[in-house]
Every structure is written in C-alpha cells, then in structure tokens.
Motif scaffolding. Structure first.
Motif, PDB file in Angstrom:
ATOM      1  N   ILE A 216      -8.559  -0.819   3.907  1.00 30.37           N
ATOM      2  CA  ILE A 216      -7.126  -1.062   4.176  1.00 30.37           C
ATOM      3  C   ILE A 216      -6.348  -1.120   2.854  1.00 30.37           C
ATOM      4  CG2 ILE A 216      -5.459  -2.775   5.054  1.00 30.37           C
ATOM      5  CD1 ILE A 216      -7.599  -3.523   7.202  1.00 30.37           C
ATOM      6  N   GLN A 217      -6.882  -1.895   1.900  1.00 27.85           N
ATOM      7  CA  GLN A 217      -6.168  -2.041   0.620  1.00 27.85           C
ATOM      8  C   GLN A 217      -6.016  -0.697  -0.079  1.00 27.85           C
ATOM      9  OE1 GLN A 217      -8.740  -5.052  -0.946  1.00 27.85           O
ATOM     10  NE2 GLN A 217      -7.270  -6.690  -0.612  1.00 27.85           N
ATOM     11  N   ARG A 218      -7.094   0.090  -0.106  1.00 24.79           N
ATOM     12  CA  ARG A 218      -7.039   1.371  -0.829  1.00 24.79           C
ATOM     13  C   ARG A 218      -6.159   2.381  -0.086  1.00 24.79           C
ATOM     14  NH1 ARG A 218     -13.035   2.276  -1.045  1.00 24.79           N
ATOM     15  NH2 ARG A 218     -12.588   4.230  -2.086  1.00 24.79           N
ATOM     16  N   ALA A 219      -6.271   2.430   1.252  1.00 20.43           N
ATOM     17  CA  ALA A 219      -5.442   3.380   2.015  1.00 20.43           C
ATOM     18  C   ALA A 219      -3.961   3.012   1.899  1.00 20.43           C
ATOM     19  CB  ALA A 219      -5.877   3.392   3.476  1.00 20.43           C
ATOM     20  N   SER A 220      -3.663   1.710   1.786  1.00 18.11           N
ATOM     21  CA  SER A 220      -2.250   1.292   1.720  1.00 18.11           C
ATOM     22  C   SER A 220      -1.579   1.775   0.433  1.00 18.11           C
ATOM     23  CB  SER A 220      -2.120  -0.229   1.868  1.00 18.11           C
ATOM     24  OG  SER A 220      -2.561  -0.857   0.680  1.00 18.11           O
ATOM     25  N   THR A 221      -2.396   2.091  -0.592  1.00 14.82           N
ATOM     26  CA  THR A 221      -1.802   2.623  -1.831  1.00 14.82           C
ATOM     27  C   THR A 221      -1.631   4.145  -1.757  1.00 14.82           C
ATOM     28  OG1 THR A 221      -3.905   3.003  -2.963  1.00 14.82           O
ATOM     29  CG2 THR A 221      -2.947   0.797  -3.203  1.00 14.82           C
TER      30      THR A 221
ATOM     31  N   LEU B 139       0.769   2.123   6.522  1.00 15.32           N
ATOM     32  CA  LEU B 139      -0.563   2.157   7.146  1.00 15.32           C
ATOM     33  C   LEU B 139      -0.533   1.254   8.381  1.00 15.32           C
ATOM     34  CD1 LEU B 139      -3.616   3.026   6.919  1.00 15.32           C
ATOM     35  CD2 LEU B 139      -3.995   0.830   5.796  1.00 15.32           C
ATOM     36  N   ILE B 140      -0.875   1.856   9.523  1.00  7.93           N
ATOM     37  CA  ILE B 140      -0.950   1.056  10.758  1.00  7.93           C
ATOM     38  C   ILE B 140      -2.425   0.863  11.074  1.00  7.93           C
ATOM     39  CG2 ILE B 140      -0.183   0.823  13.157  1.00  7.93           C
ATOM     40  CD1 ILE B 140       1.860   3.050  12.641  1.00  7.93           C
ATOM     41  N   VAL B 141      -2.857  -0.396  11.107  1.00  6.15           N
ATOM     42  CA  VAL B 141      -4.246  -0.703  11.473  1.00  6.15           C
ATOM     43  C   VAL B 141      -4.233  -0.953  12.979  1.00  6.15           C
ATOM     44  CG1 VAL B 141      -6.203  -2.237  11.059  1.00  6.15           C
ATOM     45  CG2 VAL B 141      -4.582  -1.762   9.204  1.00  6.15           C
TER      46      VAL B 141
ATOM     47  N   VAL C 205      -5.250 -11.474   7.233  1.00  8.05           N
ATOM     48  CA  VAL C 205      -5.886 -10.987   6.002  1.00  8.05           C
ATOM     49  C   VAL C 205      -5.072  -9.882   5.313  1.00  8.05           C
ATOM     50  CG1 VAL C 205      -8.191 -11.650   6.758  1.00  8.05           C
ATOM     51  CG2 VAL C 205      -7.454  -9.298   7.087  1.00  8.05           C
ATOM     52  N   THR C 206      -4.091  -9.309   6.038  1.00  7.01           N
ATOM     53  CA  THR C 206      -3.276  -8.248   5.414  1.00  7.01           C
ATOM     54  C   THR C 206      -1.848  -8.736   5.138  1.00  7.01           C
ATOM     55  OG1 THR C 206      -2.673  -7.373   7.592  1.00  7.01           O
ATOM     56  CG2 THR C 206      -4.570  -6.358   6.511  1.00  7.01           C
ATOM     57  N   ALA C 207      -1.628 -10.045   5.275  1.00  9.41           N
ATOM     58  CA  ALA C 207      -0.259 -10.589   5.148  1.00  9.41           C
ATOM     59  C   ALA C 207       0.385 -10.227   3.806  1.00  9.41           C
ATOM     60  CB  ALA C 207      -0.277 -12.099   5.342  1.00  9.41           C
TER      61      ALA C 207
ATOM     62  N   VAL D 284       1.617  -2.552   5.420  1.00 15.20           N
ATOM     63  CA  VAL D 284       0.562  -2.505   6.453  1.00 15.20           C
ATOM     64  C   VAL D 284       1.041  -3.219   7.721  1.00 15.20           C
ATOM     65  CG1 VAL D 284      -1.801  -3.247   7.031  1.00 15.20           C
ATOM     66  CG2 VAL D 284      -1.290  -2.385   4.739  1.00 15.20           C
ATOM     67  N   GLU D 285       0.907  -2.520   8.853  1.00 14.61           N
ATOM     68  CA  GLU D 285       1.248  -3.124  10.163  1.00 14.61           C
ATOM     69  C   GLU D 285      -0.004  -3.175  11.013  1.00 14.61           C
ATOM     70  OE1 GLU D 285       4.181  -0.873  12.255  1.00 14.61           O
ATOM     71  OE2 GLU D 285       5.635  -1.132  10.630  1.00 14.61           O
ATOM     72  N   ILE D 286      -0.059  -4.157  11.909  1.00 11.02           N
ATOM     73  CA  ILE D 286      -1.213  -4.258  12.819  1.00 11.02           C
ATOM     74  C   ILE D 286      -0.724  -3.993  14.239  1.00 11.02           C
ATOM     75  CG2 ILE D 286      -3.148  -5.714  13.563  1.00 11.02           C
ATOM     76  CD1 ILE D 286      -2.974  -5.326  10.473  1.00 11.02           C
TER      77      ILE D 286
END
Ligand code: COA
Length: 176
Positions: free
Chosen positions: A21-26, A31-33, A57-59, A64-66
């Motif tokens: 998630i962290q790497r894809a968000s860059t 990024l929608i999980v 954990v992604t706050a 990033v959205e869930i």
C-alpha cells in the motif's frame, strides 16, 4: 490523474499488505484499497472490521481510500474511475494464481490491467493465515502487523479460538 485499486481479503491486513500500500501510494495519484470476497475462503473478521483495521493503519496516507465490494473485481473496476489493479507478489508460488486472476479480470473487463509489485524481502513470508495462527496461540505479532492493531487482532482471534475449542469439546462429548 491515475487511480489504482489494491484488492484483497485483508483478513486481517498485515505488514506485507501495508508495504504494498505504501509503495503503490507513491506511484499513483490515488490508491483505493478494496476489501473483496473470495467465496472459497472462510473469514475471521467481518467486512466492516477489515475496513476499520485498514482505515486505521493507512490513516497517515493522504491519497489512500478504503472501500469494500460484494461482487466481481472486474465490475468494481467498471463502476469506478480506475486505471489499474495493483497486486503484490511474494514468491513464484503466488505467480500462477495471480496470473490466472489477472487474465480472468482482463477477460471480464478488457480495460482491467494488472501490475505486480514485488514484496519487500522481509515481508515475503507473511500471510494473513500465518498471522491468525500466531494470534490464536497468543504469539507475538509485532513483526507481522502494525502495532496500532495488535491488540484488536489478538483479542478477536483468541476469542474465536476459545469458542472453536469449546465447540470441539462439546462435539467430542456428544460423540462419546
Ligand atoms: N504481503 C503479505 N501477504 C500477502 C501479500 C503481501 N504482499 N499478498 C498476498 N498476501 C497473502 C494474503 O494475506 C492472503 O493470505 P491468506 O491466504 O493466508 O489469507 C494470500 O496472500 C492471498 O491474498 P489475496 O491476494 O488477498 O487473495 P485472496 O484469495 O484472499 O483474495 C480476491 C483474492 C478477494 C482479490 C479475489 O478473490 C477477488 O477478486 N474476489 C472478488 C470476486 C472476483 O472478482 N473473483 C474473480 C477474480 S479472478
């Protein structure tokens, strides 16, 4: 603007998922999980619980959205303004299954391209079911899941394990 989705069961989210998630968000603007259902699996956490753990954990990740979806990933892709599917690859053993899923998704929706991100070396052995086993026996989760959700995961899984033990004991009693 490029939007990616990272789909999975996340039962529960682990440090391995968070690495992706962290790497894809860059790499993407958004990024929608997405918490999805694999009908062949039985889950320990409900969808709202899995969404809550992921949100916590992604706050700190602003783009990033869930979300969650009860249906085909290819249909979610159609209904949202999404460009690409992101999946993590831990080892060659993941490859065959992921390759099949990528082709099925593209077959169902020709716009649905998948890109693979290799897992960081120290997360390649982590999986949600491994985390669940460690938690059920009261083991230390600190290397496997983000610290802010340790407690919740341990509490829930210990309770589930106790319940299963009681059910098994009752069943044994009935069988005798
Ligand atoms: N780090 C740590 N663990 C990882 C990981 C990573 N980078 N990448 C995958 N994993 C683990 C997961 O924790 C999971 O472990 P588990 O089996 O112990 O639970 C395992 O690898 C598989 O993960 P995942 O990719 O989430 O597969 P899944 O089978 O749980 O979920 C869905 C796959 C939900 C994305 C898929 O079934 C789906 O798209 N469902 C919707 C319906 C649909 O469209 N079906 C057709 C798809 S072809």
């Amino acid at each position: 603007m490029k939007t990616a989705i990272y789909p999975g069961s996340f039962d529960p989210v682990t440090n391995g998922h968070l690495d992706i998630i962290q790497r894809a968000s860059t790499m993407f603007d958004k990024l929608i999980v997405v918490v999805l259902i694999n009908p062949l699996k039985t889950y320990s956490f409900s969808i709202p619980e899995r969404v809550d753990l992921l949100s916590r954990v992604t706050a700190g990740l602003g783009n990033v959205e869930i979300d969650s979806y009860d249906g085909l990933l290819a249909d979610y892709f159609k209904q949202h303004d999404v460009d690409v599917i992101v999946k993590g690859l831990r080892a060659t053993s993941d490859f065959e299954y992921e390759f099949q899923m990528a082709h099925t998704n593209k077959d169902l929706n020709p716009r649905a391209e998948t890109v693979f991100i290799p897992a960081t070396a120290n997360t390649t052995f982590i999986s949600s079911s491994m985390v669940k086993q460690v938690a059920m026996f009261g083991g230390n989760l600190s290397k496997y899941v983000p610290s802010i959700i340790h407690e919740d995961i341990s509490r829930k899984l210990k309770r589930e394990f106790e319940r299963k033990r009681e059910e098994a004991a009752k069943k044994r009693g009935l069988d005798d």
